[in-house]
Every structure is written in C-alpha cells, then in structure tokens.
Design a protein around this motif. Structure first.
Motif, PDB file in Angstrom:
ATOM      1  N   ASP A   1       0.866  -1.178   0.000  1.00 17.13           N
ATOM      2  CA  ASP A   1       0.000   0.000   0.000  1.00 17.13           C
ATOM      3  C   ASP A   1       0.905   1.232   0.000  1.00 17.13           C
ATOM      4  OD1 ASP A   1      -1.587   2.170   0.611  1.00 17.13           O
ATOM      5  OD2 ASP A   1      -2.816   1.096   2.086  1.00 17.13           O
ATOM      6  N   PRO A   2       1.029   1.925  -1.141  1.00 20.83           N
ATOM      7  CA  PRO A   2       1.962   3.064  -1.218  1.00 20.83           C
ATOM      8  C   PRO A   2       1.532   4.258  -0.378  1.00 20.83           C
ATOM      9  CG  PRO A   2       0.770   2.776  -3.308  1.00 20.83           C
ATOM     10  CD  PRO A   2       0.379   1.644  -2.434  1.00 20.83           C
ATOM     11  N   HIS A   3       0.252   4.362  -0.063  1.00 22.02           N
ATOM     12  CA  HIS A   3      -0.206   5.496   0.759  1.00 22.02           C
ATOM     13  C   HIS A   3       0.059   5.223   2.232  1.00 22.02           C
ATOM     14  CE1 HIS A   3      -2.010   7.296  -2.751  1.00 22.02           C
ATOM     15  NE2 HIS A   3      -2.590   6.137  -3.014  1.00 22.02           N
ATOM     16  N   ALA A   4      -0.321   4.060   2.679  1.00 26.36           N
ATOM     17  CA  ALA A   4      -0.110   3.704   4.092  1.00 26.36           C
ATOM     18  C   ALA A   4       1.337   3.278   4.334  1.00 26.36           C
ATOM     19  CB  ALA A   4      -1.057   2.591   4.499  1.00 26.36           C
ATOM     20  N   LYS A   5       2.077   2.994   3.245  1.00 26.76           N
ATOM     21  CA  LYS A   5       3.465   2.518   3.312  1.00 26.76           C
ATOM     22  C   LYS A   5       3.565   1.219   4.128  1.00 26.76           C
ATOM     23  CE  LYS A   5       5.322   7.150   2.737  1.00 26.76           C
ATOM     24  NZ  LYS A   5       6.148   8.220   3.286  1.00 26.76           N
TER      25      LYS A   5
END
Lengths: 242, 204
Positions: A150-154
């Motif tokens: 998940d690139p937003h939540a990393k």
C-alpha cells in the motif's frame, strides 16, 4: 481475537491475531483488513478453525455485505482454508489469488465468490477510493506467491517473509530486533527454498517506501527494523534441507 | 441437519458407488458369457438349436443392465454432489452460529443474520432435493432387479436346453451356471444399494 489498528487515514489497516481460543496445535496467524468507507479487503483471511473468531472480530469494523474482497498470498491451509465458509457468507465478493493456484484453491469451495486470477507479474486491487499493489514474491515460500503493498499507508503485507514462530500472546511489533532474529532464522532457512528468489524479492522491495512490514506469522516490523530485516534476510542462506 | 447425518449420507453414497461398480463388472461378465455361449451353440449346431436364441436374450439382458447402471451412476454422482454441498452448508450454519455467539456487542453483528438465514434455507432446499433423488434412485434400482430376475429364468431354461446338447452339455451348463451366479450377485448388490438408501430415509 486481538485487533490492532496499524494505519488510520482516509481508510484503515487493522491487524487481527493472537486469538486466545486458537486450538493449541495450529500455527498462530496474522490476518489483515483494509477498510475503506464502504468496502473491505481481508488479506490472508485464515484457516477454517479461525473463521468464527475472525469474522466475529471483523464485525466490529464492517458489516458482512461490505466485505467485498479477499486476497490469498498463496494456497496454504492457514491462509485460506476458510474459503468455503466465506463463500457461504459473502454474497458479492472476489478472491484475488494466483492464477497458478485456482484449481487447487477451488477445492476449499468457491462457487459464490468470484475468483480473480493474479498473473505471475502481479497486479492491483482497486478498492474504489484506494488502490493496492500486488507484488510478486514467488518461491517465498510457495511457487506462486504474492504480497500486498500500500503506497499510501506505506505498508507491505509480506506473507511468510518476516514470519516468526513465537509463544502465544506475543506483542504485535518487534521491540528488540537482535533478540527477534533467532525466532525467525529456522523459519526462513527451512521454509524458503531459493536464494535466487530471495535476492529478486529484496531488490524489488528495497525500491518501496515501507513504514511497516507485516508478516502472516509473528510480529510486524516498523521504522528502522524494516531495513534491519531486509539486511538480515539478504545475508541469510535459505533452502537448507538439501 | 446434523453432522452425523451428513456423514451417514457420505457413507451411503460411497457404498452405492462401490456396489454399482461391482454390478457393472458382473454385467460385463454376463455379456462375455453370452458371447461364449453363442460360439459354443454355433459349434454344437442342431444339438443346441434351442440354446441359440437364449444367448441373444442373455446378451440383451447384459446390455440393459449396463445401460441402467450407467444411468444410475449419474444419479449416484448427483447425490454425491448434493451431499458435499449439504455438508458445506451445514458446516457453514454451525460456524455462523458460533460467530453469532462470539460477536455479541460487535457493531455489525446483526449483518450476519441474512447470510445465516440464507444458508439455512439453501441447506433445506439441498436436503429436500437429496431426498427426492434418493426416492428416484430407489425406483431406478428396482428397474435393475428386473433383468436380474429375468436372467435367472433364462439360466433355468438354459439348463434344460443344455441337457439336449450331447457332448456340449457341460460347456452350456457352465454358461447357465455363470449367468445364474451373475444374476444372483447383481440381485445382492442392488439389494445392498437399496438398504444403504433406506437407512438414509429412516434417518429422516
């Protein structure tokens, strides 16, 4: 079933695990949920023995009809042998799992749920308001294996990579990496078959911006421990049984 | 539906499949016996003139039995699929009820009510279909008994005809015995199938 919110933004990540009622001889597992406003993804929803406590825990966060997506990192029973029960419970859900495992996973029962085959190069899971990446992790340990990034939540849900065999009730995050290493060593050396596959995965994962590495067994890694884990895993010889 | 009842369904359906497989083998043996008898009757010529049409009857009976068993096998397979589905739904009901107990106080606990109601309904529909299929299978199994009974009558006639076949007496009597034994075996196997199905009906 213990529930830990590990990301809170426009949507949430929740980790489920450490079920005190789990039968003694089955391996402890971590399940993850990505909850958006009106949809819900369950990542490696677990074995058949865990279905009731898992769904009961999920119902604290989402109604049944909003569980729209399941993801299975690979075909093992502790990952997805509950599929036949989810199949009876979820009227409009999809299962995202490897193309290679479709004929195998259907043995668990998959008639209502739509099987969405993941090609070897991976793909995405679109939850409407957010999109997650399906990252190839073949041979770690299963021959067709995927992780979720998940690139937003990393957050990287890393399946069996980073897993540890621990006593019941253990904390959810690694608090002393050096002491944690011995709980992971045998698991990775024995279950992971290929140094080549391991190196390919590390090269791929080093390019990702990761705050939390979330395995399917044991504790999660956050902050600097993520890099410590990658360094340790890179140096480890795996496939030791031959 | 109880878990033990589903188990007894699995056992009954598996028993039927095994018995039907044996019936099929015996029917093929009868067919072989008919071909053998035809060859002997041909060699015996006038001495076995009365035996020749009997061989055709034996062959027809074997064909009828094989066709019926093939048809019944499809029913048995359908019963097996129904049993698997019912077992899955029964298990789902049991687990959903457990979820209900564990989810007391959960914000969305009520959302499980509809799936539970639906799976209960599907289980009932599936079980009703199973019972209908069992009744139909019992009728089909009765149909297999007819050629088996006819085969026994033919075997008796064969013995009479064989007694007039001179030096071919022993060969033709052996054919008659073979048909008679085979018919008896089919009768026993079909009876076992019917008993297995009756146990399920009694369990209702």
């Amino acid at each position: 079933m213990r529930m830990t919110k590990i990301y809170e933004g426009a949507y949430q990540w929740i980790m489920f695990g450490r079920d005190v009622h789990k039968p003694e001889k089955i391996i402890d597992t971590n399940q993850y949920m990505v909850r958006t406003a009106n949809r819900c993804l369950l990542i490696d929803p677990g074995g058949i023995e865990l279905f009731a406590p898992m769904l009961a825990a999920v119902l604290h966060h989402a109604p049944v009809e909003e569980i729209t997506d399941l993801f299975a990192s690979h075909q093992d029973p502790d990952i997805i042998s509950s599929l036949g029960l989810w199949d009876q419970a979820l009227p409009n859900a999809k299962l995202h799992a490897a193309t290679l495992w479709e004929g195998f996973l259907r043995h668990f029962g998959c008639e209502t749920i739509e099987y969405v085959p993941i090609p070897d190069h991976g793909g995405v899971i679109n939850l409407g308001t957010t999109e997650l990446q399906i990252v190839p992790a073949h041979y770690l340990h299963a021959s067709a294996n995927f992780h979720i990034y998940d690139p937003h939540a990393k957050i990287l849900m890393s399946g069996d990579v980073g897993a540890a065999l621990e006593a019941p009730g253990t904390p959810v995050f690694v608090d002393n990496f050096d002491m944690h290493v011995e709980k992971m060593r045998f698991f990775h050396q024995r279950w992971m078959p290929s140094n080549q596959a391991k190196r390919a995965w590390i090269d791929r994962v080093r390019k990702l911006d990761i705050d939390i590495l979330a395995p399917q067994h044991g504790r999660m890694f956050k902050g600097d421990d993520v890099k410590r884990f990658l360094d340790w895993f890179e140096a480890l010889q795996v496939g030791i049984a031959v | 539906m109880q878990v033990n009842q589903t188990k007894s369904q699995f056992v009954a359906v598996a028993s039927i499949a095994a018995e039907l497989s044996a019936v099929m083998e015996v029917a093929k043996e009868i067919s072989l016996a008919a071909a053998n008898a035809k060859a002997i009757a041909f060699r015996a010529g006038e001495k076995a003139k009365g035996f020749q049409p009997i061989t055709d009857f034996i062959n027809e009976l074997a064909k009828d039995t094989i066709e019926l068993v093939n048809n019944i096998n499809e029913y048995a397979f359908h019963l097996y699929r129904l049993t698997v589905n019912e077992q899955r739904m029964t298990e789902a009901c049991r687990r959903f009820e457990k979820v209900g107990q564990l989810a007391v106080g959960a914000r969305y606990a009520d959302s499980l009510a509809t799936p539970l109601q639906e799976v209960r309904l599907r289980t009932q529909i599936c079980h009703r279909e199973f019972i209908i299929q069992v009744s139909e299978l019992l009728i089909k199994l009765a149909d297999v008994m007819h050629p088996a009974r006819a085969a026994r009558v033919i075997a008796a006639n064969s013995r009479i005809e064989a007694s007039q076949a001179g030096e071919y007496l022993q060969s033709l009597q052996a054919v008659a015995e073979s048909v008679d034994n085979a018919a008896q075996i089919i009768n026993d196997k079909v009876h076992k199938c019917r008993s297995a199905l009756t146990i399920i009906n009694v369990a209702e």
